[in-house]
Design a protein around this motif. Sequence first.
Motif, mmCIF file in Angstrom:
data_model
loop_
_atom_site.group_PDB
_atom_site.id
_atom_site.type_symbol
_atom_site.label_atom_id
_atom_site.label_comp_id
_atom_site.label_asym_id
_atom_site.label_seq_id
_atom_site.Cartn_x
_atom_site.Cartn_y
_atom_site.Cartn_z
ATOM 1 N N MET A 1 35.016 33.813 57.133
ATOM 2 C CA MET A 1 35.334 33.427 55.758
ATOM 3 C C MET A 1 34.448 34.181 54.768
ATOM 4 O O MET A 1 34.926 34.688 53.746
ATOM 5 C CB MET A 1 35.161 31.924 55.575
ATOM 6 N N VAL A 2 33.137 34.259 55.062
ATOM 7 C CA VAL A 2 32.221 34.973 54.171
ATOM 8 C C VAL A 2 32.598 36.443 54.099
ATOM 9 O O VAL A 2 32.619 37.049 53.017
ATOM 10 C CB VAL A 2 30.766 34.812 54.659
ATOM 11 N N GLU A 3 32.905 37.012 55.254
ATOM 12 C CA GLU A 3 33.284 38.429 55.291
ATOM 13 C C GLU A 3 34.499 38.692 54.420
ATOM 14 O O GLU A 3 34.552 39.676 53.675
ATOM 15 C CB GLU A 3 33.565 38.845 56.742
ATOM 16 N N THR A 4 35.476 37.785 54.485
ATOM 17 C CA THR A 4 36.679 37.933 53.671
ATOM 18 C C THR A 4 36.354 37.860 52.182
ATOM 19 O O THR A 4 36.844 38.662 51.377
ATOM 20 C CB THR A 4 37.698 36.824 54.025
ATOM 21 N N LEU A 5 35.495 36.905 51.816
ATOM 22 C CA LEU A 5 35.090 36.760 50.422
ATOM 23 C C LEU A 5 34.444 38.038 49.894
ATOM 24 O O LEU A 5 34.777 38.530 48.806
ATOM 25 C CB LEU A 5 34.096 35.601 50.280
ATOM 26 N N LEU A 6 33.517 38.576 50.675
ATOM 27 C CA LEU A 6 32.778 39.753 50.223
ATOM 28 C C LEU A 6 33.671 40.978 50.132
ATOM 29 O O LEU A 6 33.555 41.775 49.191
ATOM 30 C CB LEU A 6 31.602 40.008 51.169
ATOM 31 N N LYS A 7 34.557 41.127 51.099
ATOM 32 C CA LYS A 7 35.446 42.298 51.087
ATOM 33 C C LYS A 7 36.427 42.231 49.929
ATOM 34 O O LYS A 7 36.743 43.259 49.314
ATOM 35 C CB LYS A 7 36.175 42.410 52.427
ATOM 36 N N GLU A 8 36.915 41.028 49.632
ATOM 37 C CA GLU A 8 37.822 40.873 48.488
ATOM 38 C C GLU A 8 37.105 41.205 47.185
ATOM 39 O O GLU A 8 37.670 41.832 46.291
ATOM 40 C CB GLU A 8 38.360 39.441 48.433
ATOM 41 N N LEU A 9 35.843 40.766 47.097
ATOM 42 C CA LEU A 9 35.059 41.035 45.891
ATOM 43 C C LEU A 9 34.832 42.533 45.711
ATOM 44 O O LEU A 9 34.838 43.049 44.584
ATOM 45 C CB LEU A 9 33.716 40.308 45.976
ATOM 46 N N LEU A 10 34.651 43.252 46.820
ATOM 47 C CA LEU A 10 34.319 44.678 46.764
ATOM 48 C C LEU A 10 35.541 45.591 46.658
ATOM 49 O O LEU A 10 35.386 46.788 46.415
ATOM 50 C CB LEU A 10 33.499 45.076 47.987
ATOM 51 N N LYS A 11 36.737 45.047 46.837
ATOM 52 C CA LYS A 11 37.942 45.894 46.833
ATOM 53 C C LYS A 11 38.067 46.746 45.574
ATOM 54 O O LYS A 11 38.177 47.973 45.646
ATOM 55 C CB LYS A 11 39.185 45.019 47.006
ATOM 56 N N PRO A 12 38.069 46.137 44.382
ATOM 57 C CA PRO A 12 38.209 46.971 43.175
ATOM 58 C C PRO A 12 37.027 47.913 42.975
ATOM 59 O O PRO A 12 37.188 49.018 42.440
ATOM 60 C CB PRO A 12 38.304 45.943 42.040
ATOM 61 N N ILE A 13 35.833 47.490 43.401
ATOM 62 C CA ILE A 13 34.657 48.356 43.280
ATOM 63 C C ILE A 13 34.788 49.539 44.217
ATOM 64 O O ILE A 13 34.449 50.680 43.868
ATOM 65 C CB ILE A 13 33.375 47.555 43.568
ATOM 66 N N GLY A 14 35.318 49.299 45.443
ATOM 67 C CA GLY A 14 35.538 50.394 46.396
ATOM 68 C C GLY A 14 36.491 51.426 45.845
ATOM 69 O O GLY A 14 36.286 52.637 45.999
ATOM 70 N N THR A 15 37.546 50.949 45.186
ATOM 71 C CA THR A 15 38.505 51.878 44.570
ATOM 72 C C THR A 15 37.848 52.704 43.475
ATOM 73 O O THR A 15 38.056 53.928 43.371
ATOM 74 C CB THR A 15 39.689 51.082 43.981
ATOM 75 N N ALA A 16 36.999 52.046 42.677
ATOM 76 C CA ALA A 16 36.294 52.758 41.602
ATOM 77 C C ALA A 16 35.333 53.802 42.171
ATOM 78 O O ALA A 16 35.184 54.898 41.607
ATOM 79 C CB ALA A 16 35.529 51.763 40.734
#
Length: 549
Positions: A1-16
């Motif tokens: 669950m934590v991993e999912t939260l963090l990856k979702e948070l980082l998605k737009p930042i990863g694209t940037a």
Amino acid sequence: MVETLLKELLKPIGTAIVNFIKNEKEALEYEENMYRLLESNYTSRAAVKNILHTSMPVPFKDIYCPLRLRIPTDYYKRNDETFAVESAKGLMDTYCNVAIFGNAGSGKSTLVNFLYLNAIEEGYKYPIAISLRYLNEESCSLVDYIRRQTLGLKELEKSRELFLSLLEDGVFLFFFDGYDEIIPSKQYSIASQIKELMSQYPANKYVLTSRSMEQLYAFDSFQNTYMEPLTRAERSMLIRKQFAIDRQDIAEKIIKRISENPDEQYDQILNTPLLVLLCILNFQLNSDLPIKRTEFYSRIFDSLFQGHDWLSKTGFERDRKCKLSKDDYIMILNKFSFYTHFRSMYLFTREETLKVLDMIVTQEKENQAIKDVCDRTYLLEDLTTAINILILDGGYYCFPHKSFQEYYAAKFITDHDEKGREKIYARLVEMFFRRDITLLTQSLLSMLYEMDKYLFVKNFILEILTRIKTSIQQKSLLIGVERIEWLLSVVSTMFYGHDGNHGMYIRELFALGRAENHNYEIDKLIGKAEAECKVKEGDDEFVDGLLMG
């Protein structure tokens, strides 16, 4: 669950990051660094230790009691908005940038921890929490320090440019925690850098916490908020949350014992999370409750010295290598605290700590016990391991809470004889008028008021108020109005028993910034101070008359 939260948070930042770097492998390295640091910070905040739970971390949510903030909305009618903080997104969307003021132990850092975790859980921006006291040891700029905390220590090409690009995108939620713990020589520089960061990158959100300080009124970009004192219901909730389900009987005993005392007495004492936790600790070790704030700190040392190791397991005994008396350890601790507090030292390296202890031991030439058996390294080991009054935090020594340092600094002052205390108070008066007043914290002054009321009021409070009044009358005032307002708020709190936030109204009531506006408050407090001095003088006359016939 934590991993999912963090990856979702980082998605737009990863694209940037990919769009900026234009090199998929290098961009992935940046993103992995950010994920690893975010995961580490989240994990360390999701399970925490506190003054009660120290042998192993406990889930933050299990012991957290929702905290409330107050926002003055009508300064003249004192009509305020008070609300429970339930959401990072809700708070920041409503107020944009928030400064959180509060007294020692009021829960500022705890609230930051909640907001940090909640921001991740809500998927609201990328939170970055900076404990500002660590900047005391840094020589780099604030932006470079934050960049290292965000992208990692490894210096990669385009690292700075990438970070500035992310700042432009407004992806961050910054928490600048503990402005009051910055050493005075760095406060102006760091304040300027925070203002510049906010001005250049307004799309990000910013939270700053501090005890009330005159310098912080210049932070116009923040909505000022104030920590609200705990209600009786919140106090009871906090006590229950510190105990597992099968130990709730202890919580109920503590709540019952508090309710058996006069309501107003404990409502004024037990109105911050820290003091409630100290109350629980005192009860566990002593089975009763003190009636003064400073007694909490005194009793804790007594319990530690007797061998109750509250930093590991209650009742676990550790041998003290120096074999000094309790009074000798307290004397050393008082001197250490006074020295470090008035040099703005809140975190100490091993070398710094041993250097101060060496100075103290060297000064105690007449104390044969200290001279004969006090090895400096053994003394440090006693204070950290056997007595547990100093703790290791990230490679630095510090007190469990800054208020412990202030308590022992106040005790150093009040342990002097009357002439010695008068001399110290005279120097503190000069500090108020001639130097930065950061070190004259409300917590320290309140403890002096409680421990040495008569001399403190006569030689510090009354002296300052009288000088200010005379200077205003003669139009020769050499200090800023903000400093007067700060003093009036602190003294008003001490004299009338309000929570420290009440005193902050005084500044808000006088928008014109003219010293003359405070004449009524100054005269009122002078009258109260003189009345308190007369009570003590009357006691002296009574004793003299009784004993001398």
